[in-house]
Design an enzyme around this catalytic site. Sequence first.
Site, short mmCIF file in Angstrom:
data_model
loop_
_atom_site.label_atom_id
_atom_site.label_comp_id
_atom_site.label_asym_id
_atom_site.label_seq_id
_atom_site.Cartn_x
_atom_site.Cartn_y
_atom_site.Cartn_z
CE LYS A 157 -3.37 -17.71 1.10
NZ LYS A 157 -4.71 -17.21 0.66
CD GLU A 198 -2.56 -16.07 -2.85
OE1 GLU A 198 -3.24 -16.36 -1.86
OE2 GLU A 198 -2.38 -14.90 -3.24
CE LYS A 241 1.26 -17.22 2.23
NZ LYS A 241 1.10 -17.63 0.82
NE ARG A 290 0.84 -10.40 -8.56
CZ ARG A 290 0.05 -11.03 -7.68
NH1 ARG A 290 -0.75 -10.33 -6.91
NH2 ARG A 290 0.08 -12.34 -7.58
CG ASN A 350 -5.12 -15.84 -6.22
OD1 ASN A 350 -5.16 -15.31 -5.12
ND2 ASN A 350 -3.98 -15.99 -6.90
CD GLU A 385 -8.26 -15.52 -1.64
OE1 GLU A 385 -7.39 -15.13 -2.43
OE2 GLU A 385 -8.33 -16.68 -1.23
N GLY A 386 -6.32 -11.19 -0.85
CA GLY A 386 -5.86 -9.80 -0.89
C GLY A 386 -4.62 -9.64 -0.04
CB SER A 440 -7.16 -8.25 -9.58
OG SER A 440 -5.99 -8.53 -8.86
NE ARG A 488 -2.71 -13.80 -10.13
CZ ARG A 488 -3.25 -12.82 -9.41
NH1 ARG A 488 -4.09 -11.97 -9.95
NH2 ARG A 488 -2.94 -12.70 -8.14
#
Lengths: 447, 447
Positions: free
Chosen positions: B280, B120, B338, B422, B122, B342-343, B127, B102
């Site tokens: 990253k 970013e 950063k 989102r 992914n 992840e998350g 998810s 993603r």
Amino acid sequence: MPPDSQEAVDWLSVLGLLRYASPRRLTHVPVALTPYCAPQHLLKTVTALSSPFQLLMHRVADDWAFLEDTLGTAARHDDFLQRLFGFRLRENSQPWRLLISRNDFFVVPEGAGLGLRQVEFNTISASFPHLAERLFRFHQLLYRNQPDRLSVLLPNDPLTPISTGIAEAVQVHGASNGVVLMIVQPAESNRLDQRGLEQRLLQQHGLSTVRATLADVAVQGKLRDGTLRLGGERVAVVYYRAGYTPSDFVHPDAGAGRRLLEASDAIQIPDLAMQLAGMKKVQQRLTSLEVLTRFVSESQAAELLEVCAEMHSLDADSKDAEFALAEASKHPERFVLKPQREGGGHNVYGAEIVKLLAEMPPEERSGWVLMERLHPVPHDAVLLMDHQSQSLRCVSELGRYGVLLAKGNEVRLNKDAGYLVRTKGAEVDEGGVSAGYACLNSLVRER
Amino acid sequence: MPPDSQEAVDWLSVLGLLRYASPRRLTHVPVALTPYCAPQHLLKTVTALSSPFQLLMHRVADDWAFLEDTLGTAARHDDFLQRLFGFRLRENSQPWRLLISRNDFFVVPEGAGLGLRQVEFNTISASFPHLAERLFRFHQLLYRNQPDRLSVLLPNDPLTPISTGIAEAVQVHGASNGVVLMIVQPAESNRLDQRGLEQRLLQQHGLSTVRATLADVAVQGKLRDGTLRLGGERVAVVYYRAGYTPSDFVHPDAGAGRRLLEASDAIQIPDLAMQLAGMKKVQQRLTSLEVLTRFVSESQAAELLEVCAEMHSLDADSKDAEFALAEASKHPERFVLKPQREGGGHNVYGAEIVKLLAEMPPEERSGWVLMERLHPVPHDAVLLMDHQSQSLRCVSELGRYGVLLAKGNEVRLNKDAGYLVRTKGAEVDEGGVSAGYACLNSLVRER
């Protein structure tokens, strides 16, 4: 081995098998993890009974004199029944009737084998047609790795015939862009079942549904040339998921709303006569061959009688009443005392029967019927309630949905529409899923 | 006017748009009731970028020397990164790689108009592919009576290409009756999103999914002739929805489980190199034309650079680091710090950046990158969280799913796979839906 509860709750959630525990709290519906197994020949019988029972009820509902004769005395002492009779208009503004029924049975010992006994025939607000289909999907997922179980699971999809029936009624009504008006209770914990039907009507038939309480109808509804308009929409069909219990008329405007619906040309699911035909006193009268043959052939009547339970009127002028009252006071455990009400929680069992009958003014007895207490064949099951499963000795109630669209002798649609199984602990008297007594279930045929 | 919250929660429930608030409590996922509107040309651009970015990442992941060069220093001071490098085996037991990615973007002011900036890319555990499709259905139902809104809602169905990609990988793997092993966290509140994929794999492709934690794999998994067996099943594909964060390796057996997967011939989603390529520091290095052209053509590189944000390495040997550190201490509000994680919840903003960098031993800086703080174009939205809606000034992050199945130069599948939006309050720094920061949303194109 049944699957673990966590996985089960996952699938229930993915499939939307949910209810509101409170207005702002969702929970899964209580379900059985182990489908109910019924003998193949009884499944065949019970499915074949949907059409004849619906036709019988259609003819009963068409016989207003019979309904008055059967329910008149009771109505004198029962405010709710009286109120329903009061909605009757001289002239019926819509000759078509749509019935979405559920015919509920127990499998009971009979001779050396098993037989069926009708618990009741629901003519109004038969619930769970959407969740029943979802539950079949649930058991499919739960047993996806067990081909022997999967192959005997009985497919179930009540919403397809039900939504098709509603769409046909909209067409028969004829209003262009007519909508379905769903009459709902203001805070219905089971409204996701209703939403499932809304979704299906929209996606399968392009039909819009408007939700309103009876009080909303009184305030927002307008009659124009006989057609009901609500929020700018013309109402072709009214589907009652409320209006079957006294509390639905507590709001001061509810009665006016119901009268407006009665005066409109909308096709009602069900109309007033059909709602009244679903009363227990009618069921009781239809357990006699003499009465049955007023509506159906003798051979048909004999077939229906096979599944009728023993029921007694408590009317003062009934020959049967005195005997029944004596029996009930001697053996209350053999009976259930039932009022003219839909929904769980109204029935009276065991010692309470004696007490209630003793306290009741004799003229009020007429509002009740005495039914033999049925003893469904118990079976083991795993129930999942509030995220926890337990193995329990259970009994199951097997309902068949049906759809009938008719006007007098013109029967456009009369068919079986799938099943509902509710499984509960063998020691529990009442059976409501929404009330938390019972668990939704699916059917497997014998291997 | 947005629809009322109660109706919205009804539809979310019917569609299974739920999460676990606690192990025994279900709640709806937070959602925006008002879809996000993005300019048509940017939607086109962002969709067209899925394939080139995936191909770039595939080539990067194939260049182990580049990954070591980029991440080696950081790994010396970062236990998690070090652990990941430690899983690398001399010989790669499965040359095929499946990537479910993603690519996340913000729409930002650019010159007189609007542009895109990549947040970013992914490469692991992307998810919401199931819930994203459900959310499109949700907005369809919500706006069913508003044709002008409905007609601009962008269809979304990430699960179809994703499940097809997985099915193709199972075929490429070749084990007869091979299953998909989903690596999960022991108590995943978002596991209904994963269940949706399981359901789709089963119903669309007849594929079984086995769920296991890394520790489960260590205990129950067995290698035979290079193939992993778990619970009697042969594992064709491993799909990681865990293993991307240090806490996934707290269990003493988790590392052994991960090693077993690495030693097996299962096709991994993603393999170790692809997981590392999602760090990253790799993203930061790929913001240079010189580095990009090692992997893609100059014209392609120029195209990708258009959407890259300004990023700085903090490696001691980086020419850029000193300047970046000085800038960050003068204008911390212009940056996000950063780590290689992840998350949500790991990023550092504003004054905290200065504080953290001051406290940090200089050699640990290498584990972080400094990224320009992006200022997505704000918009009004109605958010629904915990049964209550509120109108809020918001920003939205637009992600594109992608699927790539490849082995070196043999690229069998490389396509865009739908979107995720989102939406969150403009004042909120972090963006996780499961963490409760952000709301799932759909896209509408400009009218």
